[in-house]
Design a protein around this motif. Sequence first.
Motif, PDB file in Angstrom:
ATOM      1  N   GLY A   9     -15.898   0.318 -16.297  1.00  0.00           N
ATOM      2  CA  GLY A   9     -15.429  -0.512 -15.194  1.00  0.00           C
ATOM      3  C   GLY A   9     -14.435  -1.564 -15.661  1.00  0.00           C
ATOM      4  O   GLY A   9     -13.733  -1.375 -16.655  1.00  0.00           O
ATOM      5  N   GLY A  10     -14.417  -2.705 -14.972  1.00  0.00           N
ATOM      6  CA  GLY A  10     -13.445  -3.730 -15.320  1.00  0.00           C
ATOM      7  C   GLY A  10     -13.579  -4.220 -16.749  1.00  0.00           C
ATOM      8  O   GLY A  10     -12.607  -4.278 -17.495  1.00  0.00           O
ATOM      9  N   VAL A  11     -14.800  -4.538 -17.166  1.00  0.00           N
ATOM     10  CA  VAL A  11     -15.031  -5.077 -18.512  1.00  0.00           C
ATOM     11  C   VAL A  11     -14.891  -3.989 -19.569  1.00  0.00           C
ATOM     12  O   VAL A  11     -14.076  -4.087 -20.493  1.00  0.00           O
ATOM     13  N   GLY A  12     -15.690  -2.930 -19.461  1.00  0.00           N
ATOM     14  CA  GLY A  12     -15.644  -1.867 -20.459  1.00  0.00           C
ATOM     15  C   GLY A  12     -14.312  -1.150 -20.491  1.00  0.00           C
ATOM     16  O   GLY A  12     -13.795  -0.819 -21.568  1.00  0.00           O
ATOM     17  N   GLY A  13     -13.746  -0.910 -19.314  1.00  0.00           N
ATOM     18  CA  GLY A  13     -12.467  -0.219 -19.254  1.00  0.00           C
ATOM     19  C   GLY A  13     -11.360  -1.014 -19.918  1.00  0.00           C
ATOM     20  O   GLY A  13     -10.576  -0.473 -20.707  1.00  0.00           O
ATOM     21  N   TYR A  14     -11.304  -2.328 -19.608  1.00  0.00           N
ATOM     22  CA  TYR A  14     -10.241  -3.143 -20.192  1.00  0.00           C
ATOM     23  C   TYR A  14     -10.386  -3.260 -21.706  1.00  0.00           C
ATOM     24  O   TYR A  14      -9.451  -2.945 -22.461  1.00  0.00           O
ATOM     25  N   PHE A  15     -11.538  -3.729 -22.179  1.00  0.00           N
ATOM     26  CA  PHE A  15     -11.683  -3.963 -23.615  1.00  0.00           C
ATOM     27  C   PHE A  15     -11.638  -2.645 -24.395  1.00  0.00           C
ATOM     28  O   PHE A  15     -11.076  -2.584 -25.492  1.00  0.00           O
ATOM     29  N   GLY A  16     -12.192  -1.578 -23.832  1.00  0.00           N
ATOM     30  CA  GLY A  16     -12.126  -0.283 -24.500  1.00  0.00           C
ATOM     31  C   GLY A  16     -10.702   0.212 -24.634  1.00  0.00           C
ATOM     32  O   GLY A  16     -10.293   0.715 -25.695  1.00  0.00           O
ATOM     33  N   ALA A  17      -9.923   0.081 -23.568  1.00  0.00           N
ATOM     34  CA  ALA A  17      -8.527   0.524 -23.621  1.00  0.00           C
ATOM     35  C   ALA A  17      -7.723  -0.308 -24.613  1.00  0.00           C
ATOM     36  O   ALA A  17      -6.870   0.217 -25.342  1.00  0.00           O
ATOM     37  N   ARG A  18      -7.998  -1.597 -24.660  1.00  0.00           N
ATOM     38  CA  ARG A  18      -7.281  -2.468 -25.607  1.00  0.00           C
ATOM     39  C   ARG A  18      -7.636  -2.095 -27.044  1.00  0.00           C
ATOM     40  O   ARG A  18      -6.772  -2.045 -27.918  1.00  0.00           O
ATOM     41  N   LEU A  19      -8.907  -1.801 -27.301  1.00  0.00           N
ATOM     42  CA  LEU A  19      -9.324  -1.394 -28.647  1.00  0.00           C
ATOM     43  C   LEU A  19      -8.738  -0.029 -29.015  1.00  0.00           C
ATOM     44  O   LEU A  19      -8.347   0.201 -30.174  1.00  0.00           O
ATOM     45  N   ALA A  20      -8.645   0.873 -28.049  1.00  0.00           N
ATOM     46  CA  ALA A  20      -8.046   2.187 -28.308  1.00  0.00           C
ATOM     47  C   ALA A  20      -6.567   2.067 -28.634  1.00  0.00           C
ATOM     48  O   ALA A  20      -6.059   2.752 -29.532  1.00  0.00           O
ATOM     49  N   ALA A  21      -5.869   1.180 -27.917  1.00  0.00           N
ATOM     50  CA  ALA A  21      -4.442   1.001 -28.157  1.00  0.00           C
ATOM     51  C   ALA A  21      -4.166   0.477 -29.560  1.00  0.00           C
ATOM     52  O   ALA A  21      -3.068   0.683 -30.102  1.00  0.00           O
ATOM     53  N   ALA A  22      -5.159  -0.182 -30.161  1.00  0.00           N
ATOM     54  CA  ALA A  22      -4.997  -0.720 -31.517  1.00  0.00           C
ATOM     55  C   ALA A  22      -5.336   0.313 -32.585  1.00  0.00           C
ATOM     56  O   ALA A  22      -5.307   0.001 -33.779  1.00  0.00           O
ATOM     57  N   GLY A  23      -5.673   1.533 -32.177  1.00  0.00           N
ATOM     58  CA  GLY A  23      -5.912   2.594 -33.151  1.00  0.00           C
ATOM     59  C   GLY A  23      -7.360   2.937 -33.398  1.00  0.00           C
ATOM     60  O   GLY A  23      -7.652   3.805 -34.231  1.00  0.00           O
ATOM     61  N   ALA A 161     -16.819  -7.414 -38.969  1.00  0.00           N
ATOM     62  CA  ALA A 161     -16.001  -6.221 -38.728  1.00  0.00           C
ATOM     63  C   ALA A 161     -15.651  -6.088 -37.248  1.00  0.00           C
ATOM     64  O   ALA A 161     -14.504  -5.752 -36.897  1.00  0.00           O
ATOM     65  N   VAL A 162     -16.620  -6.357 -36.374  1.00  0.00           N
ATOM     66  CA  VAL A 162     -16.365  -6.267 -34.938  1.00  0.00           C
ATOM     67  C   VAL A 162     -15.378  -7.345 -34.502  1.00  0.00           C
ATOM     68  O   VAL A 162     -14.446  -7.091 -33.731  1.00  0.00           O
ATOM     69  N   LEU A 163     -15.559  -8.555 -35.008  1.00  0.00           N
ATOM     70  CA  LEU A 163     -14.641  -9.646 -34.692  1.00  0.00           C
ATOM     71  C   LEU A 163     -13.220  -9.284 -35.110  1.00  0.00           C
ATOM     72  O   LEU A 163     -12.260  -9.487 -34.343  1.00  0.00           O
ATOM     73  N   ALA A 164     -13.070  -8.711 -36.300  1.00  0.00           N
ATOM     74  CA  ALA A 164     -11.745  -8.317 -36.786  1.00  0.00           C
ATOM     75  C   ALA A 164     -11.139  -7.234 -35.907  1.00  0.00           C
ATOM     76  O   ALA A 164      -9.931  -7.266 -35.605  1.00  0.00           O
ATOM     77  N   ALA A 165     -11.956  -6.277 -35.461  1.00  0.00           N
ATOM     78  CA  ALA A 165     -11.446  -5.200 -34.610  1.00  0.00           C
ATOM     79  C   ALA A 165     -10.926  -5.752 -33.286  1.00  0.00           C
ATOM     80  O   ALA A 165      -9.860  -5.341 -32.801  1.00  0.00           O
ATOM     81  N   PHE A 166     -11.660  -6.677 -32.698  1.00  0.00           N
ATOM     82  CA  PHE A 166     -11.214  -7.281 -31.436  1.00  0.00           C
ATOM     83  C   PHE A 166      -9.920  -8.069 -31.647  1.00  0.00           C
ATOM     84  O   PHE A 166      -8.985  -7.954 -30.847  1.00  0.00           O
ATOM     85  N   ARG A 167      -9.869  -8.855 -32.685  1.00  0.00           N
ATOM     86  CA  ARG A 167      -8.663  -9.658 -32.922  1.00  0.00           C
ATOM     87  C   ARG A 167      -7.461  -8.779 -33.233  1.00  0.00           C
ATOM     88  O   ARG A 167      -6.349  -9.050 -32.759  1.00  0.00           O
ATOM     89  N   ASP A 168      -7.667  -7.714 -34.003  1.00  0.00           N
ATOM     90  CA  ASP A 168      -6.573  -6.800 -34.320  1.00  0.00           C
ATOM     91  C   ASP A 168      -6.045  -6.113 -33.062  1.00  0.00           C
ATOM     92  O   ASP A 168      -4.890  -5.670 -33.032  1.00  0.00           O
ATOM     93  N   ALA A 169      -6.883  -6.020 -32.038  1.00  0.00           N
ATOM     94  CA  ALA A 169      -6.471  -5.403 -30.774  1.00  0.00           C
ATOM     95  C   ALA A 169      -5.789  -6.409 -29.842  1.00  0.00           C
ATOM     96  O   ALA A 169      -5.445  -6.066 -28.707  1.00  0.00           O
ATOM     97  N   GLY A 170      -5.605  -7.632 -30.303  1.00  0.00           N
ATOM     98  CA  GLY A 170      -4.951  -8.649 -29.486  1.00  0.00           C
ATOM     99  C   GLY A 170      -5.861  -9.324 -28.491  1.00  0.00           C
ATOM    100  O   GLY A 170      -5.408 -10.001 -27.571  1.00  0.00           O
ATOM    101  N   ILE A 171      -7.166  -9.162 -28.674  1.00  0.00           N
ATOM    102  CA  ILE A 171      -8.147  -9.791 -27.799  1.00  0.00           C
ATOM    103  C   ILE A 171      -8.497 -11.169 -28.346  1.00  0.00           C
ATOM    104  O   ILE A 171      -8.649 -11.350 -29.560  1.00  0.00           O
ATOM    105  N   ASP A 172      -8.599 -12.142 -27.471  1.00  0.00           N
ATOM    106  CA  ASP A 172      -9.001 -13.492 -27.873  1.00  0.00           C
ATOM    107  C   ASP A 172     -10.493 -13.457 -28.200  1.00  0.00           C
ATOM    108  O   ASP A 172     -11.343 -13.434 -27.307  1.00  0.00           O
ATOM    109  N   ALA A 173     -10.811 -13.402 -29.475  1.00  0.00           N
ATOM    110  CA  ALA A 173     -12.204 -13.259 -29.903  1.00  0.00           C
ATOM    111  C   ALA A 173     -12.574 -14.370 -30.866  1.00  0.00           C
ATOM    112  O   ALA A 173     -11.779 -14.739 -31.740  1.00  0.00           O
TER     113      ALA A 173
END
Length: 309
Positions: A9-23, A161-173
């Motif tokens: 949905g809104g939360v999972g869809g957005y953050f998942g897509a952002r993480l996917a775009a980062a590789g 590791a999770v924090l780094a993945a979010f930040r590498d995806a451009g998410i404010d974490a």
Amino acid sequence: MRIAVIGAGGVGGYFGARLAAAGNEVTFVARGGHLEAMRRNGLVVHSPLGELRTSPDSVVGSISELGPTDLVLVAVKLWDTEAVADQLRSSAAHRAPVLSLQNGVHKDAVLRDRLTGEQILGGVCFISAFIEEPGVVRHNSPLQKVVLGPYGSGPTETGRAVLAAFRDAGIDAEASDDIERAIWEKFVFLVGLSATTATVRQPIGVVRAHEQSRRLLYDVMAETVAVARASGVRLDSDFARDRLDFCDTLPAAMTSSMHNDLDKGNRLELPWLSGGVVDLAGRLDVPVPRNRTVADILAPHVLGRPAGS
């Protein structure tokens, strides 16, 4: 990372897509028309931070279809939490760390009851996003923040590791050394916003502009703060006043997902919001008359509008 996102949905869809775009290798678990649309065209996310589109082969219809996973993001509605935990326990992802970005303060306790406590990473997110139509998520503003941390002392290798993945995806974490407090801080605001916009059936601008509904907003949040403090959470005694001041800074048209669900005749998360405050308060002998009234008023709508009504 190999990341499973349960709930697109809104939360999972957005953050998942952002993480996917980062590789990252992201697999979504979705259902219904949303699943079918994602299988045809991938998930499209419209955002002021740029449009995202995932691969059509990155979605499955069941947790049982997941392979070995490095991280599980849980973003389903709260009433599905127990079923998700039970299904995870018997899936190939059963050893993965689990980060719930759901609303409320009950979610991680439910997960810990069914999975190992060491698996659960505490988290809370701040975002306005929703399914605009099957296969499409709309992110409303640049806000897209995640706060996470372990239950216990000190950061863990997994948390870093999770924090780094979010930040590498451009998410404010950001990391928190008191994640339970961070979750309750959002909960106080969320309960207030949800309770008042749903019962008044108006956005926050109307609620805060009238003396009586403004007092209701404050009282609902103050009761929630009292329950948090009685539970041992380190919230300031005047935190409800701080959140009321914050509500004055919000766009007048802002409302809650519970208000939207009520208007659409959908099932409500009420038992985990004002209803959850009432349940916790009963165990702690804390009076919460305003939240109890909200829960009573909205009780007939909890399961949604019957089909055809």
